[in-house]
Design a protein around this motif. Structure first.
Motif, PDB file in Angstrom:
ATOM      1  N   VAL A 166      56.249  29.695  33.830  1.00  0.00           N
ATOM      2  CA  VAL A 166      55.482  30.416  32.811  1.00  0.00           C
ATOM      3  C   VAL A 166      54.454  29.529  32.127  1.00  0.00           C
ATOM      4  O   VAL A 166      53.301  29.931  31.937  1.00  0.00           O
ATOM      5  N   ARG A 167      54.812  28.304  31.733  1.00  0.00           N
ATOM      6  CA  ARG A 167      53.850  27.450  31.032  1.00  0.00           C
ATOM      7  C   ARG A 167      52.680  27.079  31.926  1.00  0.00           C
ATOM      8  O   ARG A 167      51.520  27.142  31.502  1.00  0.00           O
ATOM      9  N   GLN A 168      52.990  26.688  33.158  1.00  0.00           N
ATOM     10  CA  GLN A 168      51.923  26.321  34.082  1.00  0.00           C
ATOM     11  C   GLN A 168      51.027  27.520  34.384  1.00  0.00           C
ATOM     12  O   GLN A 168      49.807  27.386  34.464  1.00  0.00           O
ATOM     13  N   THR A 169      51.617  28.696  34.557  1.00  0.00           N
ATOM     14  CA  THR A 169      50.835  29.888  34.883  1.00  0.00           C
ATOM     15  C   THR A 169      49.899  30.261  33.742  1.00  0.00           C
ATOM     16  O   THR A 169      48.724  30.583  33.972  1.00  0.00           O
ATOM     17  N   VAL A 170      50.396  30.227  32.526  1.00  0.00           N
ATOM     18  CA  VAL A 170      49.554  30.541  31.363  1.00  0.00           C
ATOM     19  C   VAL A 170      48.395  29.561  31.272  1.00  0.00           C
ATOM     20  O   VAL A 170      47.237  29.946  31.044  1.00  0.00           O
ATOM     21  N   ASP A 171      48.663  28.283  31.463  1.00  0.00           N
ATOM     22  CA  ASP A 171      47.604  27.273  31.400  1.00  0.00           C
ATOM     23  C   ASP A 171      46.572  27.488  32.507  1.00  0.00           C
ATOM     24  O   ASP A 171      45.361  27.433  32.277  1.00  0.00           O
ATOM     25  N   THR A 172      47.063  27.781  33.723  1.00  0.00           N
ATOM     26  CA  THR A 172      46.157  28.005  34.855  1.00  0.00           C
ATOM     27  C   THR A 172      45.287  29.236  34.629  1.00  0.00           C
ATOM     28  O   THR A 172      44.063  29.204  34.843  1.00  0.00           O
ATOM     29  N   VAL A 173      45.883  30.337  34.204  1.00  0.00           N
ATOM     30  CA  VAL A 173      45.119  31.564  33.981  1.00  0.00           C
ATOM     31  C   VAL A 173      44.106  31.381  32.859  1.00  0.00           C
ATOM     32  O   VAL A 173      42.977  31.891  32.930  1.00  0.00           O
ATOM     33  N   ALA A 174      44.465  30.633  31.823  1.00  0.00           N
ATOM     34  CA  ALA A 174      43.513  30.364  30.743  1.00  0.00           C
ATOM     35  C   ALA A 174      42.286  29.619  31.272  1.00  0.00           C
ATOM     36  O   ALA A 174      41.142  29.916  30.890  1.00  0.00           O
ATOM     37  N   ARG A 175      42.494  28.661  32.149  1.00  0.00           N
ATOM     38  CA  ARG A 175      41.375  27.914  32.742  1.00  0.00           C
ATOM     39  C   ARG A 175      40.521  28.826  33.623  1.00  0.00           C
ATOM     40  O   ARG A 175      39.290  28.742  33.621  1.00  0.00           O
ATOM     41  N   LEU A 176      41.169  29.685  34.388  1.00  0.00           N
ATOM     42  CA  LEU A 176      40.441  30.542  35.321  1.00  0.00           C
ATOM     43  C   LEU A 176      39.618  31.609  34.604  1.00  0.00           C
ATOM     44  O   LEU A 176      38.496  31.924  35.011  1.00  0.00           O
ATOM     45  N   THR A 177      40.169  32.179  33.539  1.00  0.00           N
ATOM     46  CA  THR A 177      39.430  33.211  32.801  1.00  0.00           C
ATOM     47  C   THR A 177      38.269  32.631  32.009  1.00  0.00           C
ATOM     48  O   THR A 177      37.397  33.376  31.562  1.00  0.00           O
ATOM     49  N   ALA A 178      38.240  31.308  31.836  1.00  0.00           N
ATOM     50  CA  ALA A 178      37.138  30.657  31.121  1.00  0.00           C
ATOM     51  C   ALA A 178      36.046  30.149  32.054  1.00  0.00           C
ATOM     52  O   ALA A 178      35.049  29.578  31.578  1.00  0.00           O
ATOM     53  N   LEU A 179      36.186  30.350  33.376  1.00  0.00           N
ATOM     54  CA  LEU A 179      35.187  29.844  34.316  1.00  0.00           C
ATOM     55  C   LEU A 179      33.832  30.523  34.107  1.00  0.00           C
ATOM     56  O   LEU A 179      33.768  31.722  33.808  1.00  0.00           O
ATOM     57  N   PRO A 180      32.732  29.787  34.288  1.00  0.00           N
ATOM     58  CA  PRO A 180      31.410  30.393  34.107  1.00  0.00           C
ATOM     59  C   PRO A 180      31.105  31.497  35.110  1.00  0.00           C
ATOM     60  O   PRO A 180      30.297  32.387  34.833  1.00  0.00           O
ATOM     61  N   GLU A 181      31.748  31.472  36.283  1.00  0.00           N
ATOM     62  CA  GLU A 181      31.534  32.528  37.276  1.00  0.00           C
ATOM     63  C   GLU A 181      32.158  33.854  36.855  1.00  0.00           C
ATOM     64  O   GLU A 181      31.856  34.889  37.462  1.00  0.00           O
ATOM     65  N   ALA A 182      33.024  33.836  35.860  1.00  0.00           N
ATOM     66  CA  ALA A 182      33.716  35.037  35.364  1.00  0.00           C
ATOM     67  C   ALA A 182      34.335  35.843  36.498  1.00  0.00           C
ATOM     68  O   ALA A 182      34.093  37.050  36.639  1.00  0.00           O
TER      69      ALA A 182
END
Length: 319
Positions: free
Chosen positions: A26-42
């Motif tokens: 859960v912790r790793q997934t939340v961190d990963t998804v937070a990074r992905l949703t912030a990508l400039p490519e959206a």
């Protein structure tokens, strides 16, 4: 409202979707998804959950309502990607696990490369640690054993890392996705052979940069045996008999080293009927490619530089 004010410019629809495979992290997934949703490519983001028993589903749903979650009832291994990719509406899909995330700009560059090279179906990412100095050993092996580029946007590959790749969506669907019975490993090995057999290329792409923490992980005795068994199964499903026999011999050697020759050997041969019922031998050039890569892997492990073979007289590369 001011009639002279310019209308807001519509944002272009994303060309690529990211699918994250997760299970009980859960912790790793939340961190990963937070990074992905912030990508400039959206990119659109889908989480393919492999039957997590922790708070992964509920926490993701509350923190990231824009992210689609595909909840599985059990651990399907790599085949957990299948249901999520079936829902993808973009031309390309970037796959990662819950410990891996794409660097800003990497997905945009991958889209450009795939647009410009329609023969390429899979880009394998360059996977690094946080500081980008340490490279995943799997990437080092892929690069060292490639037979060359030969007009491609990077070194040609015979396999790829399912948790760090960009796929051409229609090609992945056309080959049928990942085999569920290979949940313990080698599902991407089978998919790679089918992609190559369909006339597409797999390429190692330095510009498709992904980060991973931890960079490597330890395998248990059972995981070593399962991976060797599944690789032998893949060989019997797709490769000529000589290659399948070699893969079987390698699997038995792994079982012996792991002190599991009896149980693992029984499991291997118990799947014989299933593998032979799905046997469809790859074209000769694909079989030659896999042989050359396997030989290069052995050479790398023994410290001998891997060398690409010379082209044959027809102008085709003799893999």
């Amino acid at each position: 409202m001011n009639a002279s004010a310019p209308a807001p410019r519509a944002q272009p629809a994303p060309r690529i979707t990211v699918v994250v495979l997760s299970r009980n992290h859960v912790r790793q997934t939340v961190d990963t998804v937070a990074r992905l949703t912030a990508l400039p490519e959206a990119p659109r983001v889908i989480v393919a959950d492999n039957g997590s028993g922790d708070a992964t589903i509920s926490l993701l749903g509350s923190l990231f309502p824009q992210v689609r979650i595909i909840q599985g009832l059990r651990d399907l291994g790599t085949a957990g990607f299948n249901r999520a990719i079936a829902l993808v509406s973009t031309d390309y899909v970037a796959c990662c696990d819950d410990s891996t995330w794409w660097a800003p700009g990497a997905l945009a560059r991958a889209v450009q490369l795939l647009d410009a090279n329609p023969q390429v179906a899979v880009l394998n990412a360059r996977v690094v640690g946080d500081d980008e100095r340490e490279i995943h050993p799997g990437c080092l092996m892929l690069g060292a054993t490639s037979p060359g580029a030969d007009g491609l946007p990077g070194p040609a590959l015979a396999n790829y890392m399912a948790g760090a790749c960009i796929l051409r969506t229609r090609v992945f669907r056309a080959v049928g996705g990942y085999e569920e019975r290979l949940a313990a490993g080698a599902a991407e090995e089978l998919a790679a052979l089918d992609v190559l057999s369909a006339g597409h290329s797999i390429v190692y792409c330095e510009q498709a940069l992904a980060h991973r923490q931890p960079l490597t992980r330890w395998f248990t005795r059972a995981q070593h045996c399962a991976l060797a068994r599944n690789s032998a199964w893949v060989a019997w499903m797709r490769l000529p008999v000589r290659d399948a026999l070699r893969a079987t011999g390698h699997a038995l050697a792994v079982f012996a080293r792991q002190h599991s020759l009896g149980p693992a050997g029984f499991s291997l041969f118990r799947g014989a009927f299933w593998t032979l019922s799905r046997r469809r031998v790859v074209p000769p050039e694909v079989a030659l490619l896999t042989r050359q890569v396997r030989r290069a892997e052995r050479n790398v492990r023994t410290g001998i530089p891997a060398m690409a073979e010379k082209p044959d007289r027809s102008g085709q590369r003799a893999w």
